[in-house]
Design a protein around this motif. Structure first.
Motif, PDB file in Angstrom:
ATOM      1  N   ALA A 115     -49.745   2.739   0.807  1.00  0.00           N
ATOM      2  CA  ALA A 115     -50.412   2.646  -0.499  1.00  0.00           C
ATOM      3  C   ALA A 115     -50.503   4.015  -1.178  1.00  0.00           C
ATOM      4  O   ALA A 115     -50.544   4.088  -2.413  1.00  0.00           O
ATOM      5  N   VAL A 116     -50.533   5.083  -0.392  1.00  0.00           N
ATOM      6  CA  VAL A 116     -50.689   6.428  -0.959  1.00  0.00           C
ATOM      7  C   VAL A 116     -49.364   6.972  -1.503  1.00  0.00           C
ATOM      8  O   VAL A 116     -49.354   7.699  -2.488  1.00  0.00           O
ATOM      9  N   ARG A 117     -48.251   6.591  -0.911  1.00  0.00           N
ATOM     10  CA  ARG A 117     -46.946   7.106  -1.381  1.00  0.00           C
ATOM     11  C   ARG A 117     -46.698   6.848  -2.869  1.00  0.00           C
ATOM     12  O   ARG A 117     -46.278   7.768  -3.583  1.00  0.00           O
ATOM     13  N   PRO A 118     -46.919   5.619  -3.377  1.00  0.00           N
ATOM     14  CA  PRO A 118     -46.678   5.408  -4.812  1.00  0.00           C
ATOM     15  C   PRO A 118     -47.627   6.235  -5.693  1.00  0.00           C
ATOM     16  O   PRO A 118     -47.238   6.672  -6.772  1.00  0.00           O
ATOM     17  N   ILE A 119     -48.854   6.468  -5.238  1.00  0.00           N
ATOM     18  CA  ILE A 119     -49.800   7.314  -5.986  1.00  0.00           C
ATOM     19  C   ILE A 119     -49.247   8.737  -6.021  1.00  0.00           C
ATOM     20  O   ILE A 119     -49.191   9.372  -7.073  1.00  0.00           O
ATOM     21  N   ARG A 120     -48.827   9.222  -4.852  1.00  0.00           N
ATOM     22  CA  ARG A 120     -48.234  10.568  -4.752  1.00  0.00           C
ATOM     23  C   ARG A 120     -47.040  10.695  -5.695  1.00  0.00           C
ATOM     24  O   ARG A 120     -46.911  11.673  -6.433  1.00  0.00           O
ATOM     25  N   ASP A 121     -46.159   9.704  -5.685  1.00  0.00           N
ATOM     26  CA  ASP A 121     -44.941   9.767  -6.487  1.00  0.00           C
ATOM     27  C   ASP A 121     -45.246   9.749  -7.986  1.00  0.00           C
ATOM     28  O   ASP A 121     -44.590  10.433  -8.774  1.00  0.00           O
ATOM     29  N   GLU A 122     -46.262   8.990  -8.385  1.00  0.00           N
ATOM     30  CA  GLU A 122     -46.662   8.952  -9.796  1.00  0.00           C
ATOM     31  C   GLU A 122     -47.275  10.290 -10.198  1.00  0.00           C
ATOM     32  O   GLU A 122     -47.026  10.785 -11.303  1.00  0.00           O
ATOM     33  N   ILE A 123     -48.058  10.891  -9.326  1.00  0.00           N
ATOM     34  CA  ILE A 123     -48.626  12.220  -9.605  1.00  0.00           C
ATOM     35  C   ILE A 123     -47.492  13.232  -9.782  1.00  0.00           C
ATOM     36  O   ILE A 123     -47.494  14.014 -10.728  1.00  0.00           O
ATOM     37  N   GLU A 124     -46.502  13.187  -8.904  1.00  0.00           N
ATOM     38  CA  GLU A 124     -45.374  14.122  -9.012  1.00  0.00           C
ATOM     39  C   GLU A 124     -44.660  13.947 -10.356  1.00  0.00           C
ATOM     40  O   GLU A 124     -44.329  14.930 -11.028  1.00  0.00           O
ATOM     41  N   ARG A 125     -44.432  12.702 -10.764  1.00  0.00           N
ATOM     42  CA  ARG A 125     -43.760  12.433 -12.036  1.00  0.00           C
ATOM     43  C   ARG A 125     -44.557  13.032 -13.201  1.00  0.00           C
ATOM     44  O   ARG A 125     -43.997  13.687 -14.091  1.00  0.00           O
ATOM     45  N   ARG A 126     -45.870  12.839 -13.184  1.00  0.00           N
ATOM     46  CA  ARG A 126     -46.711  13.355 -14.267  1.00  0.00           C
ATOM     47  C   ARG A 126     -46.771  14.884 -14.250  1.00  0.00           C
ATOM     48  O   ARG A 126     -46.792  15.512 -15.312  1.00  0.00           O
ATOM     49  N   ILE A 127     -46.799  15.472 -13.063  1.00  0.00           N
ATOM     50  CA  ILE A 127     -46.824  16.937 -12.948  1.00  0.00           C
ATOM     51  C   ILE A 127     -45.548  17.527 -13.530  1.00  0.00           C
ATOM     52  O   ILE A 127     -45.588  18.512 -14.271  1.00  0.00           O
ATOM     53  N   LYS A 128     -44.407  16.916 -13.223  1.00  0.00           N
ATOM     54  CA  LYS A 128     -43.137  17.416 -13.763  1.00  0.00           C
ATOM     55  C   LYS A 128     -43.153  17.371 -15.292  1.00  0.00           C
ATOM     56  O   LYS A 128     -42.688  18.303 -15.952  1.00  0.00           O
ATOM     57  N   GLY A 129     -43.692  16.311 -15.866  1.00  0.00           N
ATOM     58  CA  GLY A 129     -43.801  16.209 -17.319  1.00  0.00           C
ATOM     59  C   GLY A 129     -44.723  17.267 -17.895  1.00  0.00           C
ATOM     60  O   GLY A 129     -44.426  17.879 -18.926  1.00  0.00           O
ATOM     61  N   LEU A 130     -45.839  17.522 -17.221  1.00  0.00           N
ATOM     62  CA  LEU A 130     -46.797  18.518 -17.688  1.00  0.00           C
ATOM     63  C   LEU A 130     -46.206  19.925 -17.611  1.00  0.00           C
ATOM     64  O   LEU A 130     -46.379  20.728 -18.526  1.00  0.00           O
ATOM     65  N   ILE A 131     -45.482  20.216 -16.546  1.00  0.00           N
ATOM     66  CA  ILE A 131     -44.833  21.526 -16.425  1.00  0.00           C
ATOM     67  C   ILE A 131     -43.855  21.726 -17.577  1.00  0.00           C
ATOM     68  O   ILE A 131     -43.812  22.796 -18.193  1.00  0.00           O
ATOM     69  N   ALA A 132     -43.087  20.693 -17.899  1.00  0.00           N
ATOM     70  CA  ALA A 132     -42.126  20.786 -19.005  1.00  0.00           C
ATOM     71  C   ALA A 132     -42.832  21.080 -20.330  1.00  0.00           C
ATOM     72  O   ALA A 132     -42.297  21.792 -21.183  1.00  0.00           O
ATOM     73  N   GLU A 133     -44.053  20.566 -20.499  1.00  0.00           N
ATOM     74  CA  GLU A 133     -44.819  20.820 -21.722  1.00  0.00           C
ATOM     75  C   GLU A 133     -45.408  22.224 -21.744  1.00  0.00           C
ATOM     76  O   GLU A 133     -45.472  22.856 -22.802  1.00  0.00           O
ATOM     77  N   LEU A 134     -45.878  22.701 -20.595  1.00  0.00           N
ATOM     78  CA  LEU A 134     -46.618  23.964 -20.546  1.00  0.00           C
ATOM     79  C   LEU A 134     -45.740  25.207 -20.492  1.00  0.00           C
ATOM     80  O   LEU A 134     -46.179  26.283 -20.892  1.00  0.00           O
ATOM     81  N   LEU A 135     -44.550  25.066 -19.964  1.00  0.00           N
ATOM     82  CA  LEU A 135     -43.673  26.226 -19.824  1.00  0.00           C
ATOM     83  C   LEU A 135     -42.500  26.117 -20.789  1.00  0.00           C
ATOM     84  O   LEU A 135     -41.885  25.058 -20.901  1.00  0.00           O
ATOM     85  N   PRO A 136     -42.165  27.201 -21.454  1.00  0.00           N
ATOM     86  CA  PRO A 136     -41.006  27.171 -22.354  1.00  0.00           C
ATOM     87  C   PRO A 136     -39.758  26.730 -21.605  1.00  0.00           C
ATOM     88  O   PRO A 136     -39.592  27.032 -20.431  1.00  0.00           O
ATOM     89  N   ALA A 137     -38.871  26.053 -22.302  1.00  0.00           N
ATOM     90  CA  ALA A 137     -37.668  25.487 -21.682  1.00  0.00           C
ATOM     91  C   ALA A 137     -36.829  26.531 -20.965  1.00  0.00           C
ATOM     92  O   ALA A 137     -36.257  26.256 -19.913  1.00  0.00           O
ATOM     93  N   ASP A 138     -36.799  27.764 -21.472  1.00  0.00           N
ATOM     94  CA  ASP A 138     -35.965  28.780 -20.828  1.00  0.00           C
ATOM     95  C   ASP A 138     -36.577  29.284 -19.520  1.00  0.00           C
ATOM     96  O   ASP A 138     -35.925  30.003 -18.772  1.00  0.00           O
ATOM     97  N   GLU A 139     -37.822  28.928 -19.248  1.00  0.00           N
ATOM     98  CA  GLU A 139     -38.461  29.359 -18.002  1.00  0.00           C
ATOM     99  C   GLU A 139     -38.490  28.279 -16.950  1.00  0.00           C
ATOM    100  O   GLU A 139     -38.829  28.534 -15.804  1.00  0.00           O
ATOM    101  N   THR A 140     -38.204  27.046 -17.310  1.00  0.00           N
ATOM    102  CA  THR A 140     -38.290  25.957 -16.345  1.00  0.00           C
ATOM    103  C   THR A 140     -36.968  25.791 -15.625  1.00  0.00           C
ATOM    104  O   THR A 140     -35.913  26.075 -16.155  1.00  0.00           O
ATOM    105  N   ASN A 141     -37.069  25.342 -14.403  1.00  0.00           N
ATOM    106  CA  ASN A 141     -35.854  25.032 -13.638  1.00  0.00           C
ATOM    107  C   ASN A 141     -35.400  23.644 -14.035  1.00  0.00           C
ATOM    108  O   ASN A 141     -36.131  22.699 -13.866  1.00  0.00           O
ATOM    109  N   THR A 142     -34.214  23.547 -14.566  1.00  0.00           N
ATOM    110  CA  THR A 142     -33.712  22.234 -14.952  1.00  0.00           C
ATOM    111  C   THR A 142     -32.612  21.825 -14.011  1.00  0.00           C
ATOM    112  O   THR A 142     -31.789  22.634 -13.617  1.00  0.00           O
ATOM    113  N   GLU A 143     -32.637  20.581 -13.647  1.00  0.00           N
ATOM    114  CA  GLU A 143     -31.612  20.039 -12.768  1.00  0.00           C
ATOM    115  C   GLU A 143     -30.760  19.081 -13.552  1.00  0.00           C
ATOM    116  O   GLU A 143     -31.267  18.271 -14.294  1.00  0.00           O
ATOM    117  N   ALA A 144     -29.464  19.178 -13.383  1.00  0.00           N
ATOM    118  CA  ALA A 144     -28.532  18.304 -14.121  1.00  0.00           C
ATOM    119  C   ALA A 144     -28.471  16.939 -13.486  1.00  0.00           C
ATOM    120  O   ALA A 144     -28.722  16.741 -12.358  1.00  0.00           O
TER     121      ALA A 144
END
Length: 144
Positions: A115-144
């Motif tokens: 039951a905790v894995r899907p919560i963890r995975d949703e948190i990770e997804r939201r964190i990645k989105g928040l990082i993209a908002e908070l850090l300029p695009a040239d500073e973020t690590n982007t994966e193709a």
């Protein structure tokens, strides 16, 4: 020469600061590689971090086992640019100029790893989105 912009700061808040907020802080610390200041706290902190949350995070290579629940303080809110609540209701003080997000996530307390894995995975997804908002695009690590 211009002053470098201050490092963005994020505060994760849940009731016990033992599960969701600890997992979010772990992901933010790991994925932002130190480019975002991370805090977590609880409106009624528990005694320890949820062992199932610790186990779920270890599965993705992040160790939060040394973390301890902390009490939410006005100072922590004031010092943060973004305050993310996860089921702590109205316990988080509101200050003008701060960004507040309420992430509705299931509580991992008393749940098994399945039951905790899907919560963890949703948190990770939201964190990645928040990082993209908070850090300029040239500073973020982007994966193709």
């Amino acid at each position: 020469m211009t002053e470098p912009t201050a490092k963005p700061s994020v505060l994760f808040v849940c009731v016990h600061n033992a599960g969701r907020s600890q997992m979010a802080a772990g992901f933010m610390t790991h994925l932002s590689e130190g480019r975002i200041e991370v805090r977590s706290a609880g409106s009624n902190p528990g005694a320890n971090v949820n062992p199932t949350a610790v186990e779920a995070m270890k599965e993705v290579g992040i160790d939060i086992s040394a973390e301890m629940p902390k009490v939410l303080t006005i100072e922590a809110v004031r010092a943060s640019d973004v305050c993310i609540t996860m089921g702590c209701g109205d316990a988080c003080p509101v200050f003008p100029g701060k960004r507040y997000l309420d992430w509705k996530l299931d509580d991992p307390a008393g749940q098994g790893i399945e039951a905790v894995r899907p919560i963890r995975d949703e948190i990770e997804r939201r964190i990645k989105g928040l990082i993209a908002e908070l850090l300029p695009a040239d500073e973020t690590n982007t994966e193709a």
